[in-house]
Design a protein around this motif. Structure first.
Motif, mmCIF file in Angstrom:
data_model
loop_
_atom_site.group_PDB
_atom_site.id
_atom_site.type_symbol
_atom_site.label_atom_id
_atom_site.label_comp_id
_atom_site.label_asym_id
_atom_site.label_seq_id
_atom_site.Cartn_x
_atom_site.Cartn_y
_atom_site.Cartn_z
ATOM 1 N N TRP A 1 -4.379 0.597 4.909
ATOM 2 C CA TRP A 1 -4.771 1.784 4.168
ATOM 3 C C TRP A 1 -3.630 2.787 4.246
ATOM 4 O O TRP A 1 -3.176 3.132 5.323
ATOM 5 C CB TRP A 1 -6.028 2.429 4.761
ATOM 6 C CG TRP A 1 -7.105 1.456 5.132
ATOM 7 C CD1 TRP A 1 -7.327 0.225 4.605
ATOM 8 C CD2 TRP A 1 -8.106 1.662 6.136
ATOM 9 N NE1 TRP A 1 -8.411 -0.369 5.205
ATOM 10 C CE2 TRP A 1 -8.915 0.490 6.149
ATOM 11 C CE3 TRP A 1 -8.418 2.700 7.006
ATOM 12 C CZ2 TRP A 1 -9.993 0.350 7.003
ATOM 13 C CZ3 TRP A 1 -9.496 2.566 7.860
ATOM 14 C CH2 TRP A 1 -10.282 1.407 7.870
ATOM 15 N N ALA B 1 -5.194 -5.949 6.726
ATOM 16 C CA ALA B 1 -5.635 -4.797 5.920
ATOM 17 C C ALA B 1 -4.656 -3.652 6.127
ATOM 18 O O ALA B 1 -4.045 -3.525 7.189
ATOM 19 C CB ALA B 1 -7.045 -4.372 6.309
ATOM 20 N N ILE C 1 -6.180 2.002 -0.618
ATOM 21 C CA ILE C 1 -6.955 1.284 0.394
ATOM 22 C C ILE C 1 -6.955 -0.203 0.041
ATOM 23 O O ILE C 1 -7.577 -0.615 -0.945
ATOM 24 C CB ILE C 1 -8.403 1.801 0.479
ATOM 25 C CG1 ILE C 1 -8.417 3.332 0.649
ATOM 26 C CG2 ILE C 1 -9.156 1.089 1.588
ATOM 27 C CD1 ILE C 1 -7.773 3.813 1.911
ATOM 28 N N THR D 1 -8.178 -3.632 1.471
ATOM 29 C CA THR D 1 -9.043 -4.170 2.524
ATOM 30 C C THR D 1 -8.678 -5.588 2.915
ATOM 31 O O THR D 1 -9.028 -6.030 4.009
ATOM 32 C CB THR D 1 -10.509 -4.125 2.065
ATOM 33 O OG1 THR D 1 -10.645 -4.898 0.862
ATOM 34 C CG2 THR D 1 -10.931 -2.677 1.797
ATOM 35 N N ASP D 2 -7.952 -6.308 2.038
ATOM 36 C CA ASP D 2 -7.540 -7.670 2.362
ATOM 37 C C ASP D 2 -6.170 -7.935 1.743
ATOM 38 O O ASP D 2 -6.048 -8.138 0.527
ATOM 39 C CB ASP D 2 -8.559 -8.682 1.848
ATOM 40 C CG ASP D 2 -8.302 -10.088 2.381
ATOM 41 O OD1 ASP D 2 -7.206 -10.322 2.943
ATOM 42 O OD2 ASP D 2 -9.179 -10.954 2.228
ATOM 43 N N SER E 1 0.826 -1.209 0.000
ATOM 44 C CA SER E 1 0.000 0.000 0.000
ATOM 45 C C SER E 1 0.857 1.255 0.000
ATOM 46 O O SER E 1 0.590 2.216 -0.737
ATOM 47 C CB SER E 1 -0.918 0.006 1.231
ATOM 48 O OG SER E 1 -1.767 -1.119 1.231
ATOM 49 N N THR F 1 -14.479 3.686 6.912
ATOM 50 C CA THR F 1 -15.697 4.482 6.901
ATOM 51 C C THR F 1 -15.324 5.916 6.533
ATOM 52 O O THR F 1 -14.149 6.294 6.481
ATOM 53 C CB THR F 1 -16.363 4.467 8.288
ATOM 54 O OG1 THR F 1 -15.473 5.115 9.227
ATOM 55 C CG2 THR F 1 -16.625 3.041 8.746
ATOM 56 N N ASP G 1 -5.108 -9.037 -2.301
ATOM 57 C CA ASP G 1 -4.886 -7.860 -3.150
ATOM 58 C C ASP G 1 -3.576 -7.995 -3.929
ATOM 59 O O ASP G 1 -2.524 -8.284 -3.335
ATOM 60 C CB ASP G 1 -4.836 -6.593 -2.297
ATOM 61 C CG ASP G 1 -5.008 -5.340 -3.137
ATOM 62 O OD1 ASP G 1 -4.095 -5.034 -3.935
ATOM 63 O OD2 ASP G 1 -6.043 -4.676 -2.997
ATOM 64 N N LYS H 1 -10.742 -5.143 6.396
ATOM 65 C CA LYS H 1 -11.568 -4.016 6.856
ATOM 66 C C LYS H 1 -11.617 -2.924 5.796
ATOM 67 O O LYS H 1 -10.615 -2.620 5.164
ATOM 68 C CB LYS H 1 -10.996 -3.459 8.166
ATOM 69 C CG LYS H 1 -11.771 -2.304 8.786
ATOM 70 C CD LYS H 1 -11.114 -1.876 10.096
ATOM 71 C CE LYS H 1 -11.792 -0.636 10.691
ATOM 72 N NZ LYS H 1 -13.202 -0.889 11.060
ATOM 73 N N GLU H 2 -12.796 -2.330 5.639
ATOM 74 C CA GLU H 2 -12.978 -1.183 4.764
ATOM 75 C C GLU H 2 -13.127 0.077 5.618
ATOM 76 O O GLU H 2 -13.723 0.032 6.696
ATOM 77 C CB GLU H 2 -14.222 -1.365 3.889
ATOM 78 C CG GLU H 2 -14.091 -2.479 2.864
ATOM 79 C CD GLU H 2 -15.289 -2.517 1.943
ATOM 80 O OE1 GLU H 2 -16.176 -1.644 2.093
ATOM 81 O OE2 GLU H 2 -15.348 -3.412 1.091
#
Length: 383
Positions: A126, A124, A100, A102-103, A88, A152, A107, A149-150
């Motif tokens: 970000w 995860a 981002i 998330t996994d 990332s 918010t 990815d 996780k994503e």
């Protein structure tokens, strides 16, 4: 007051405290560590944050602060290259956009790095690029999680705030480094000027002495002295960074021309020194000043203590270029040389230019028959 409001209030208070510390000054690593702990605290251990800093050449990312991540993981990613597909952070620094993931397990950006991340329970990540006020990428701020996780909208707002705080701290630190280097450079130039002025008086005295012969007339003596001083002036022009036409011209200059001009003040007879090397070897205008400065120092030393200070002294300078430029400086017939017991400013200046500016090496050999100096420079630094 709900939990979200409490968290926001805590973050704003913590941010103000850290910005106050940044304004006052202090070790950057300590400030970045406090930033990390500030943003991690509300998550109660769910989030593990990291700041990576861009190296000056923009090629790599190195650890800035990551107090909660495993030491082995931090060591594994310290120095990762900036590029697409480098997790990332490497990708965010390369593209300049948030990344981002998330996994991590699935990815493609993590294909080459997922094993080390998964081994430490990281699922995860970000990453947000940290930008200076002019848009330059300073590094990355990353959030890791132990489950896929994503983010918010609230998560992204917090990340943006923390990233701005980190940018202020890093940019201030870099500005302080620039000011410090500028001050060091001013001090070096002042010492160099003092050194040159002292050498100039010594050289003029030596030139006046070596121009005297029993049978010489006042007129001939005047002509000889004026000729030598004029040659010294021409040589001095070559070692003025950016101030003389020779040093600032865009055109390349033959190395032989530089040597001839630099040695002219120290000799009357043509056989006092010998130059052996290709007439066609050119050095760039950017490298001319640095090379001239080194050779000027060597010639000054030879005129004060070595071969050029003695009637029977001889100087041979040869050069060749294949993969590197090699310049060999050999003094014979002068005073018996001895290795110096201390390193003077002139020697420090030579080493700084050769090793620091030209990325080369210089080696001295003091022998009973004379002094040999070998200078080796990468061609890309001089052409």
């Amino acid at each position: 007051m709900n939990l979200s409001t409490n968290i926001t209030s805590e973050l704003l208070i913590a941010e103000r405290e850290i910005l106050t510390r940044v304004a006052v000054g202090g070790p950057l690593k300590d400030v970045m560590r406090d930033i990390i702990l500030m943003v991690e605290k509300p998550s109660r251990g769910e989030m593990l944050a990291s700041i990576l800093m861009m190296t000056e050449d923009g090629a790599n990312l190195v650890e800035g602060a990551a107090p909660s991540l495993p030491d082995a993981y931090n060591a594994a990613i310290d120095g990762i290259p900036v590029g697409h597909g480098v997790g990332s952070c490497g990708t965010a620094a390369f593209t300049g956009d948030p990344v981002i993931v998330t996994d991590i397990a699935t990815d493609p950006l993590w294909a080459d790095y997922k094993d080390i991340a998964l081994a430490h329970g990281l699922r995860a990540c970000w990453s947000m690029p940290i930008r200076a006020s002019d848009g330059t990428i300073l590094g990355t701020f990353a959030n890791y999680y132990r489950q896929p996780k994503e983010p918010t909208e609230r998560d992204l707002e917090v990340i943006g705030m923390v990233t701005r705080t980190a940018a202020i701290a890093i940019e201030r630190h870099r500005n302080e480094l620039v000011r410090g280097r500028a001050e060091e450079q001013r001090e070096l130039l002042a010492r160099e000027l003092n050194h040159r002025v002292k050498n100039l008086f010594t050289l003029v005295n030596a030139l006046l002495a070596t121009s005297v012969r029993a049978e010489i007339s006042v007129k001939d003596y005047s002509v000889a002295v004026r000729g030598r001083l004029d040659a010294l002036h021409r040589a001095h022009e070559l070692v003025q960074p950016g101030l003389s036409p020779e040093a600032s011209s865009d055109s390349a200059i033959p190395l032989k021309t530089v040597l001839t001009d630099l040695l002219a003040p120290y000799v009357d007879e043509g056989d006092k020194f010998m130059l052996a090397g290709s007439d066609d070897l050119q050095i760039s205008s950017r490298a001319t000043t640095n090379i001239a400065l080194v050779l000027h120092e060597l010639a000054t030393n030879a005129a004060k203590y070595g071969a050029l200070s003695h009637p029977d002294g001889k100087l041979l300078i040869s050069w060749s270029s294949v993969e590197d430029l090699q310049i060999e400086w050999s003094e014979r017939g002068g005073p018996v040389p001895a290795a110096p017991t201390r390193v003077g400013f002139g020697s420090k200046l030579i080493n700084r230019v050769v090793e620091g500016q030209l990325r080369g090496t210089i080696n001295y050999r003091w022998e009973p028959h004379g002094l040999d100096i070998m200078i080796q420079l990468p061609l890309k630094s001089v052409q």
